[in-house]
Write a protein that holds these residues in place. Structure first.
Motif, short mmCIF file in Angstrom:
data_model
loop_
_atom_site.label_atom_id
_atom_site.label_comp_id
_atom_site.label_asym_id
_atom_site.label_seq_id
_atom_site.Cartn_x
_atom_site.Cartn_y
_atom_site.Cartn_z
N ARG A 27 0.83 -1.21 0.00
CA ARG A 27 0.00 0.00 0.00
C ARG A 27 0.87 1.26 0.00
O ARG A 27 0.61 2.21 -0.73
N GLY A 28 1.89 1.26 0.86
CA GLY A 28 2.78 2.41 0.91
C GLY A 28 3.52 2.62 -0.40
O GLY A 28 3.69 3.75 -0.87
N PHE A 29 3.95 1.51 -1.01
CA PHE A 29 4.66 1.59 -2.29
C PHE A 29 3.76 2.16 -3.38
O PHE A 29 4.18 3.03 -4.16
N THR A 30 2.51 1.70 -3.43
CA THR A 30 1.56 2.19 -4.44
C THR A 30 1.24 3.66 -4.21
O THR A 30 1.16 4.44 -5.16
N LEU A 31 1.06 4.04 -2.95
CA LEU A 31 0.76 5.44 -2.63
C LEU A 31 1.92 6.34 -3.06
O LEU A 31 1.71 7.40 -3.67
N GLY A 32 3.14 5.93 -2.75
CA GLY A 32 4.30 6.73 -3.14
C GLY A 32 4.49 6.81 -4.64
O GLY A 32 4.84 7.85 -5.19
N LEU A 33 4.25 5.68 -5.31
CA LEU A 33 4.44 5.64 -6.75
C LEU A 33 3.42 6.53 -7.47
O LEU A 33 3.78 7.31 -8.36
N THR A 34 2.15 6.43 -7.08
CA THR A 34 1.13 7.27 -7.72
C THR A 34 1.33 8.75 -7.37
O THR A 34 1.02 9.63 -8.17
N PHE A 35 1.84 9.02 -6.17
CA PHE A 35 2.20 10.40 -5.80
C PHE A 35 3.24 10.95 -6.78
O PHE A 35 3.12 12.08 -7.28
N LEU A 36 4.25 10.15 -7.05
CA LEU A 36 5.30 10.56 -7.99
C LEU A 36 4.74 10.78 -9.38
O LEU A 36 5.10 11.77 -10.06
N PHE A 37 3.84 9.89 -9.82
CA PHE A 37 3.28 10.02 -11.16
C PHE A 37 2.54 11.34 -11.34
O PHE A 37 2.77 12.06 -12.31
N TYR A 38 1.63 11.65 -10.40
CA TYR A 38 0.84 12.86 -10.62
C TYR A 38 1.62 14.13 -10.30
O TYR A 38 1.28 15.20 -10.79
N THR A 39 2.67 14.02 -9.50
CA THR A 39 3.59 15.15 -9.35
C THR A 39 4.19 15.49 -10.71
O THR A 39 4.30 16.67 -11.09
N ALA A 40 4.57 14.47 -11.46
CA ALA A 40 5.15 14.69 -12.79
C ALA A 40 4.13 15.29 -13.75
O ALA A 40 4.47 16.16 -14.57
N TYR A 41 2.86 14.85 -13.66
CA TYR A 41 1.82 15.44 -14.51
C TYR A 41 1.72 16.95 -14.28
O TYR A 41 1.71 17.74 -15.23
N HIS A 42 1.61 17.35 -13.01
CA HIS A 42 1.46 18.78 -12.71
C HIS A 42 2.75 19.55 -12.95
O HIS A 42 2.72 20.72 -13.33
N LEU A 43 3.88 18.91 -12.73
CA LEU A 43 5.16 19.55 -12.99
C LEU A 43 5.27 19.99 -14.45
O LEU A 43 5.80 21.05 -14.76
N SER A 44 4.73 19.17 -15.35
CA SER A 44 4.81 19.48 -16.78
C SER A 44 3.76 20.49 -17.24
O SER A 44 3.85 21.02 -18.35
N ARG A 45 2.75 20.78 -16.39
CA ARG A 45 1.74 21.79 -16.75
C ARG A 45 2.17 23.20 -16.39
O ARG A 45 1.70 24.17 -16.97
N LYS A 46 3.02 23.33 -15.41
CA LYS A 46 3.31 24.63 -14.81
C LYS A 46 4.15 25.58 -15.67
O LYS A 46 3.97 26.80 -15.58
N PRO A 47 5.09 25.10 -16.50
CA PRO A 47 6.00 26.01 -17.19
C PRO A 47 5.33 27.13 -17.98
O PRO A 47 5.86 28.25 -18.02
N ILE A 48 4.16 26.88 -18.58
CA ILE A 48 3.54 27.91 -19.41
C ILE A 48 3.24 29.18 -18.61
O ILE A 48 3.39 30.29 -19.11
N SER A 49 2.83 29.01 -17.35
CA SER A 49 2.52 30.19 -16.54
C SER A 49 3.78 30.97 -16.18
O SER A 49 3.74 32.19 -15.99
N ILE A 50 4.91 30.29 -16.04
CA ILE A 50 6.17 30.95 -15.71
C ILE A 50 6.74 31.65 -16.93
O ILE A 50 7.28 32.77 -16.83
N VAL A 51 6.62 31.04 -18.10
CA VAL A 51 7.24 31.55 -19.32
C VAL A 51 6.49 32.75 -19.89
O VAL A 51 7.05 33.53 -20.66
#
Length: 510
Positions: free
Chosen positions: A33-57
């Motif tokens: 359970r902990g492994f799955t929680l951490g892994l999915t946390f990492l996945f959606y962090t990457a999704y949002h990480l890739s959305r943010k640059p447009i607002s900065i640029v």
């Protein structure tokens, strides 16, 4: 002999290294359970990480060229726009930025309604891996526009449309995966902590994009794009969608009497044998295929509470995404910060969002009132937004405090609805054990919310030339409308408290 064995076992346990004792104190199920929680946390962090640059640029694509030192050997024809990136050097640059935002958000909103349907019918591991790799590819293509010297609005808008469609693979899939592993017990708190991936991704995306924005803004997109591609590959090799796939115990999604629950777990998940020495051995049950049919779109809408929370999220997400896409530019224009400094300052809004999401989850777990928790936070957010617009830029201390406060109050309800509430409704008792409804329900709720996410930045682009005050009035009105759609559910919860009816955490019948 028995006493000797007992003493020997105790001696062996006490001689174990503290770290090993800590590891073995958790069950196999807990580690998965902990492994799955951490892994999915990492996945959606990457999704949002890739959305943010447009607002900065944005602050780099259209700059105040009069304040920029002009190279001596540069032959220019327009002193006012020489440092801008065409076509964003025009007077209607805010409208053009709105086109980019909405190319992504409209595609995201439309695609989300179909994403949940695909997510119920395609293995989540394949679905997430494909979505992350393709999203990373289109993010990189946006950044390549800098190196290929592309100045076509159509090119950047088309990339945003495709990226928006690919990003819809993320949310329904990760919520469905977490919902498969965790029951209702402390779902609000667990998912409140887990949902901080949204803010963590925004913060990391801002910092990564800010590191390159003043020199080579193309790298502000390429680096996040490569990161999400790597997480997609990681997903393909390591994600476990359901506990049954690795012979772990599935969670209890509905409240039952303690004895019945224990009996259910024993009967359904394992076989117990007592050998000649009196030892108990537990053999995991074989994996049972789930042949339940996926729920229809209309069937998901008929679940009590889905429509109300979907409409509430539409306005709550309107406010959140307006801040996501326009806050750095607002800080740059009003407080006169450079693009990098404005981007760094805007991360405080997301830091507040982490605290807000966890707080909303804790409070709703304790009170059993998801709707009431959301409504109180939204009502409090409205006057705080008004204050931030009028006094938020008077000093650094005031700016920091107001951004943290507003971030918590705005993102708290948004986080609660998209996580714990979606999981509660996707495993609602009216579904009678249908485990394949979670992705569709999540997609409907987040898809409706994404309509607001598309409209908010568009309205900000249209309204901002008339003054930022009007943008904030629009945001305050949206918060109040979000509360209005929850009024029936809040009344229902209040009646339950007044009658002092024992309530399960989350909600049963609405």
């Amino acid at each position: 002999m028995l006493k000797f064995d007992t003493r020997f076992d105790r001696t062996m346990k006490t001689s174990l290294a503290p770290g090993i004792r800590f590891i073995t104190s958790f069950s196999r199920d807990s580690w998965y359970r902990g492994f799955t929680l951490g892994l999915t946390f990492l996945f959606y962090t990457a999704y949002h990480l890739s959305r943010k640059p447009i607002s900065i640029v944005k602050g780099e694509l259209h700059r105040n060229c009069s304040a920029v030192v002009r190279p001596a050997d540069l032959n220019i024809t327009n002193n006012a726009t020489w440092c801008d990136w065409a076509p964003f050097g025009q007077d209607n640059y805010q409208t053009l930025f709105g086109v980019l935002d909405n190319s992504f958000l409209v595609a995201y909103a439309i695609g989300m309604f179909f994403s949940g349907i695909f997510g119920e019918r395609v293995p989540l591991r394949y679905y997430l891996s494909f979505g992350m790799v393709m999203s990373g590819l289109f993010t990189c293509l946006f950044g390549l526009g800098f190196y290929l010297n592309i100045h076509s609005l159509g090119y950047y808008a088309a990339i945003q449309v495709m990226n928006g469609l690919m990003q819809t693979t993320g949310w329904p899939a990760v919520v469905a995966c977490v919902g498969n592993w965790f029951g209702k017990g402390k779902r609000g708190f667990i998912m409140g902590v887990w949902n901080s991936h949204t803010s963590v991704g925004n913060i990391l995306g801002s910092l990564i994009a800010g590191a390159f924005v003043s020199s080579q803004w193309g790298m502000s997109f390429i680096v996040p794009g490569l990161i999400i591609i790597c997480t997609g590959i990681l997903c393909f090799f390591f994600l476990v969608e359901k506990p049954e796939q690795v012979n772990c115990t599935p969670p209890q999604h509905h409240s039952e009497k303690e004895g019945d629950e224990t009996e259910s777990i024993v009967n359904n998940t394992s076989q117990i044998d007592i050998n000649a020495y009196g030892s108990i051995t537990v053999e995991p049950a074989e994996v049972v295929e789930d042949h339940t049919e996926a729920i229809s779109f209309i069937g998901a809408l008929s679940i009590p509470g889905v429509v109300e929370f979907s409409l509430c999220l539409m306005f709550a997400k309107l406010v959140s995404y307006t801040f996501l896409y326009w806050l750095p530019l607002y800080i740059s224009n009003v407080a006169h910060f450079e693009a990098k400094a404005a981007g760094d300052m805007s991360t405080l809004f997301d830091v507040g969002g982490i605290v807000g999401g966890i707080t909303a989850g804790l409070v709703s777990d304790y009170t059993g009132g998801r709707a009431t928790t959301c409504c109180v936070m939204l009502l409090t957010a409205a006057p705080m937004l008004f204050l931030y617009n009028y006094i938020g830029q008077r000093s650094i201390g005031t700016t920091v405090g107001m951004l943290l406060l507003c971030g918590g109050l705005v993102n708290g309800p948004y986080a609660l609805i998209t996580t714990a509430v979606s999981a509660d409704l996707g495993t609602h008792e009216s579904l009678r054990g249908n485990s394949r409804a979670l992705s569709t329900v999540t997609a409907i709720i987040d898809g409706t919310g994404s309509v607001g996410a598309a409209v908010g930045p568009l309205l900000a682009g249209v309204i901002s030339p008339t003054g930022w005050n009007n943008v904030f009035y629009m945001l305050i009105t949206s918060d109040l409308l979000a509360c209005l759609f929850l009024s029936r559910l809040v009344y229902k919860e209040a009646c339950g408290w007044c009658r002092r009816v024992p309530r399960a955490r989350g909600f049963k019948e609405i």
